[in-house]
Design a protein around this motif. Structure first.
Motif, PDB file in Angstrom:
ATOM      1  N   VAL A 141       1.521  -3.894 -11.558  1.00 43.34           N
ATOM      2  CA  VAL A 141       1.611  -2.936 -10.454  1.00 43.34           C
ATOM      3  C   VAL A 141       1.900  -3.716  -9.184  1.00 43.34           C
ATOM      4  N   ALA A 142       2.744  -3.163  -8.328  1.00 43.96           N
ATOM      5  CA  ALA A 142       3.026  -3.780  -7.030  1.00 43.96           C
ATOM      6  C   ALA A 142       2.940  -2.707  -5.962  1.00 43.96           C
ATOM      7  N   THR A 143       2.426  -3.058  -4.795  1.00 41.84           N
ATOM      8  CA  THR A 143       2.294  -2.096  -3.709  1.00 41.84           C
ATOM      9  C   THR A 143       2.530  -2.757  -2.369  1.00 41.84           C
ATOM     10  N   GLY A 144       3.205  -2.044  -1.493  1.00 42.54           N
ATOM     11  CA  GLY A 144       3.348  -2.508  -0.124  1.00 42.54           C
ATOM     12  C   GLY A 144       2.055  -2.298   0.631  1.00 42.54           C
ATOM     13  N   SER A 145       1.881  -3.038   1.722  1.00 43.02           N
ATOM     14  CA  SER A 145       0.652  -2.944   2.501  1.00 43.02           C
ATOM     15  C   SER A 145       0.965  -2.927   3.988  1.00 43.02           C
ATOM     16  N   ARG A 146       0.328  -1.982   4.676  1.00 43.83           N
ATOM     17  CA  ARG A 146       0.482  -1.907   6.130  1.00 43.83           C
ATOM     18  C   ARG A 146      -0.657  -2.620   6.852  1.00 43.83           C
ATOM     19  N   TRP A 147      -1.590  -3.191   6.070  1.00 49.52           N
ATOM     20  CA  TRP A 147      -2.767  -3.799   6.673  1.00 49.52           C
ATOM     21  C   TRP A 147      -2.927  -5.274   6.310  1.00 49.52           C
ATOM     22  N   MET A 148      -1.859  -5.906   5.846  1.00 50.92           N
ATOM     23  CA  MET A 148      -1.927  -7.336   5.541  1.00 50.92           C
ATOM     24  C   MET A 148      -1.288  -8.134   6.670  1.00 50.92           C
ATOM     25  N   PRO A 149      -1.732  -9.367   6.873  1.00 48.54           N
ATOM     26  CA  PRO A 149      -1.083 -10.227   7.874  1.00 48.54           C
ATOM     27  C   PRO A 149       0.392 -10.391   7.539  1.00 48.54           C
ATOM     28  N   GLY A 150       1.235 -10.251   8.557  1.00 47.83           N
ATOM     29  CA  GLY A 150       2.662 -10.411   8.345  1.00 47.83           C
ATOM     30  C   GLY A 150       3.421  -9.107   8.354  1.00 47.83           C
ATOM     31  N   ASP A 151       2.679  -7.976   8.362  1.00 45.25           N
ATOM     32  CA  ASP A 151       3.382  -6.699   8.388  1.00 45.25           C
ATOM     33  C   ASP A 151       3.601  -6.262   9.826  1.00 45.25           C
ATOM     34  N   GLU A 152       4.463  -5.297   9.993  1.00 47.03           N
ATOM     35  CA  GLU A 152       4.664  -4.644  11.276  1.00 47.03           C
ATOM     36  C   GLU A 152       4.525  -3.152  11.035  1.00 47.03           C
ATOM     37  N   ALA A 153       3.383  -2.612  11.445  1.00 45.10           N
ATOM     38  CA  ALA A 153       3.118  -1.196  11.203  1.00 45.10           C
ATOM     39  C   ALA A 153       2.699  -0.531  12.498  1.00 45.10           C
ATOM     40  N   ASP A 154       3.522   0.396  12.957  1.00 46.49           N
ATOM     41  CA  ASP A 154       3.219   1.150  14.170  1.00 46.49           C
ATOM     42  C   ASP A 154       2.362   2.349  13.767  1.00 46.49           C
ATOM     43  N   ARG A 155       1.039   2.158  13.828  1.00 47.57           N
ATOM     44  CA  ARG A 155       0.122   3.186  13.349  1.00 47.57           C
ATOM     45  C   ARG A 155      -0.538   3.894  14.524  1.00 47.57           C
ATOM     46  N   PRO A 156      -0.218   5.184  14.774  1.00 50.47           N
ATOM     47  CA  PRO A 156      -0.934   5.937  15.808  1.00 50.47           C
ATOM     48  C   PRO A 156      -2.409   6.011  15.454  1.00 50.47           C
ATOM     49  N   ALA A 157      -3.276   6.116  16.469  1.00 44.38           N
ATOM     50  CA  ALA A 157      -4.718   6.121  16.229  1.00 44.38           C
ATOM     51  C   ALA A 157      -5.134   7.241  15.279  1.00 44.38           C
ATOM     52  N   LYS A 158      -4.484   8.410  15.402  1.00 44.48           N
ATOM     53  CA  LYS A 158      -4.894   9.542  14.568  1.00 44.48           C
ATOM     54  C   LYS A 158      -4.614   9.284  13.088  1.00 44.48           C
ATOM     55  N   ARG A 159      -3.718   8.313  12.806  1.00 48.81           N
ATOM     56  CA  ARG A 159      -3.488   7.933  11.406  1.00 48.81           C
ATOM     57  C   ARG A 159      -4.197   6.629  11.057  1.00 48.81           C
ATOM     58  N   GLY A 160      -4.179   5.693  11.995  1.00 49.68           N
ATOM     59  CA  GLY A 160      -4.720   4.368  11.708  1.00 49.68           C
ATOM     60  C   GLY A 160      -6.207   4.351  11.473  1.00 49.68           C
ATOM     61  N   VAL A 161      -6.965   5.063  12.308  1.00 51.31           N
ATOM     62  CA  VAL A 161      -8.425   5.054  12.177  1.00 51.31           C
ATOM     63  C   VAL A 161      -8.875   5.659  10.848  1.00 51.31           C
ATOM     64  N   PRO A 162      -8.408   6.870  10.496  1.00 48.78           N
ATOM     65  CA  PRO A 162      -8.813   7.400   9.182  1.00 48.78           C
ATOM     66  C   PRO A 162      -8.350   6.519   8.024  1.00 48.78           C
ATOM     67  N   SER A 163      -7.150   5.914   8.158  1.00 48.84           N
ATOM     68  CA  SER A 163      -6.640   5.074   7.082  1.00 48.84           C
ATOM     69  C   SER A 163      -7.521   3.851   6.883  1.00 48.84           C
TER      70      SER A 163
END
Length: 635
Positions: A141-163
């Protein structure tokens, strides 16, 4: 689960032939719901990106169109005609994200199965790395990650905090090493899919998380790598309903992975016995044991004997009701045999916790009469539905009657007198609220019955007016299953009336049994009018039986007594020791009749209760989950 009339319709688009299938290595599935504005661009971008690093005939792109209400199906049809590497699977109704993916993967050709969100929030330059992780590097299995060092993820607070909160819960509770479970950018091997497909139960947004967690628990190799991610448009995830729903799924998966495997029959029985003893022992903290014994000594045996006979009469009625249910399912059996089967299953519930005896009945009718297990379980489910319908309807009717006749005031005064410090006005308001809830409950039951008696899906129609959210859709499915239990015996008006009427008689006799036991204690009835006695007895028995539904102790022993005692003391002003003695005696009478009938039936049928429990424990009731299906045609 859907009935055959609700199954998805035919699919359109070109199907990959056997010759093409030999060369295809990668299948990309695009789960699509109302994506008319973006689906064409997404498909073309996907094809172009795949063609940049794979041979032209080594991949396919599947649009898993999930009950769309816009032009997405038309656009997908056109794309399949323009490019034979594109396929379109169509569903007439919402399946849920996980359900659509699972079915599409089952019909995909490639050995590497890929999916990502159609909004292309994840930068497509990562697609080659995603495919390579499984196709060439050998990860399961392989999965992308928005929370690993090296990513660039523009996460609004309303999505980032619950995530972040959700992923922290999953890592902590489910012991996952993955940082981002819900990133819609994943791939898995065909072998991993085949191993996990039956294990993953969720069909909605939690499907991704459950896939990753179960893969790790089974020792599969899981690769997570950072991706560039930018939100596009409005998310279809509802941050209240879906996050709450996924929270409940975390609890469910934790129970299945960490608790359930450790629950053996020996441990379950031991825990049930300990809980029963503890519950009864706890009563001695608040009650004087000598006062309870004194209450027992003062009981009149004549009403107790009458109560035993009344309760015994209810058992042939249970057998009669079960016969009517099975008749609607196409099986005719004698009243004596079915009454014995009910006796055995209820005896199993007394011996084993977690209501293990319920499934015993399916074993008995299968072993002695050849009735298939699915029919046995369906008949049992229908019976349970009618029990719940009856209790709820009767409770709602009594509460509504109190409200209509201003009986709430009298009950409120009685409760306040028995429970110091509680003003009558507060109790009266509580009863009024409960009565209003009772009216709503009765109305809801009528609505469910109307759905069961009609070919029209009222539940889905009403829910769709408020939301098309996947978890709201899931709740609608649960209500539909409940309605299906009614529908099992609602084939004719006569059968519905018979089963419903007998259910009312069964529960009325249960209440009469308790009232007779109460009347055996002079102190219990001295301060109550006949009307009060009926109200107190009814609610004590109803709440006590609802407490028994909790699969904690064998037969609900301890739970029933606690609920019964609290209501008799609160509503009737009966001394606690007397109320508890009445609760114990009432439950003992009912259990004694049950065990006596169960033992006699087991001897007569030559059935071993332990063998029956072992047999039913081995059944995988959900092996053939009746999930939604796609149909495919060649273009």
């Amino acid at each position: 689960m859907s009935s055959p009339s609700e199954r998805p319709g035919s699919a359109s688009g070109s199907a990959v032939g056997d010759g093409d299938g030999d060369r295809i290595r990668v299948s990309v599935v695009l789960p699509a719901y109302n994506e008319a504005a973006t689906i064409e661009g997404t498909v073309r971008t996907t094809v172009e990106t795949l063609a940049a690093f794979l041979p032209a005939d080594a991949f396919e792109v599947i649009v898993a169109e999930d009950g769309c209400e816009d032009r997405t199906p038309e656009i997908a049809d056109r794309l399949t005609r323009e490019d034979d590497r594109v396929r379109h699977l169509h569903s007439d109704r919402r399946l849920g994200r996980g359900g659509a993916l699972e079915f599409a993967f089952d019909r995909a050709v490639g050995d590497t199965l890929v999916y990502f969100d159609t909004d292309l929030a994840t930068d497509m330059r990562h697609l080659e790395e995603l495919v390579t992780k499984v196709d060439r590097e050998g990860y399961d299995v392989a999965t992308g990650s928005r929370w690993m060092p090296g990513d660039e993820a523009d996460r609004p607070a309303k999505r980032g905090v619950p995530s972040r909160g959700f992923n922290l819960l999953v890592r902590t509770v489910l012991r996952s090493s993955v940082r981002d479970h819900q990133c819609g950018f994943k791939a898995l091997s065909r072998a991993a899919f085949e191993e996990l497909r039956d294990a993953v139960e969720d069909e909605h947004w939690f499907w991704d998380t459950e896939l990753l967690v179960r893969a790790q628990r089974r020792g599969l190799r899981v690769a997570e790598f950072p991706v560039d991610w930018e939100p596009k448009g409005d998310s279809k995830v509802d941050l209240v309903r879906d996050v709450f729903g996924m929270g409940s799924q975390i609890v469910r998966l934790w129970w299945q992975l960490s608790v359930s495997p450790r629950i053996t029959r020996t441990r379950t029985v031991a825990a049930g016995i300990v809980l029963t003893v503890a519950a009864l022992a706890l009563m001695t903290v608040y009650l004087d044991p000598s006062a309870v014994v004194s209450a027992f000594e003062g009981a009149d045996p004549a009403p107790v004997a009458a109560a035993t006979l009344v309760y015994l009469v209810s058992w042939p009625l249970r057998g009669l009701r079960y016969r009517d249910i099975l008749t609607e399912l196409g099986y005719r059996e004698t009243l004596g045999f079915l009454t014995g089967a009910v006796f055995i299953s209820q005896t199993g519930n007394l011996v084993f916790p977690a209501r293990a005896g319920d499934a015993v009945r399916a074993y008995v009718v299968k072993a002695r009469r050849g009735i298939p297990y699915p029919t046995g379980f369906a008949s049992l489910a229908a019976e349970r539905v009618f029990d719940l319908l009856t209790i709820t309807a009767m409770a709602g009717a009594v509460l509504a009657g109190l409200l209509a006749t201003d009986g709430a005031g009298a009950v409120a005064t009685a409760v306040s007198a028995n429970v110091p410090g509680v003003p009558p006005a507060a109790v009266s308001r509580a009863i009024q609220v409960a009565a209003a809830i009772g009216v709503v409950a009765v109305a809801s039951l009528l609505f469910i019955v109307a759905t069961a008696r009609s070919n029209r899906n009222y539940v889905r129609k009403v829910v769709s007016r408020f939301s098309s959210d996947s978890y709201v859709d899931y709740v609608a499915g649960v209500v539909e299953e409940f309605a299906a239990g009614v529908q099992t015996v609602a084939g004719t008006r006569g059968s519905f009336a018979r089963v419903g009427g007998v259910s009312v008689l069964v529960w009325t006799l249960d209440v009469v049994t308790a009232l007779l036991v109460l009347s055996a204690f002079p102190t219990a009835t001295a301060s109550m009018t006949f009307a009060q006695l009926v109200v107190v007895g009814f609610f004590a028995v109803s709440v006590g039986n609802l407490a028994k539904v909790l699969p904690l102790s064998p037969g609900g022993i301890g739970l029933y007594e606690a609920a019964f005692t609290a209501l008799v003391v609160g509503l009737g002003g009966v001394p606690a020791a007397v109320a508890f003695a009445a609760a114990v005696l009432d439950h003992a009478v009912k259990n004694a009749v049950t065990v006596a009938g169960g033992v006699a039936s087991m001897i007569g049928f030559n059935v071993s209760l332990t063998d029956a429990v072992d047999e039913t424990a081995d059944l995988d009731e959900d092996a053939e989950r009746e999930g939604s299906e796609f149909a495919t045609d060649d273009d």
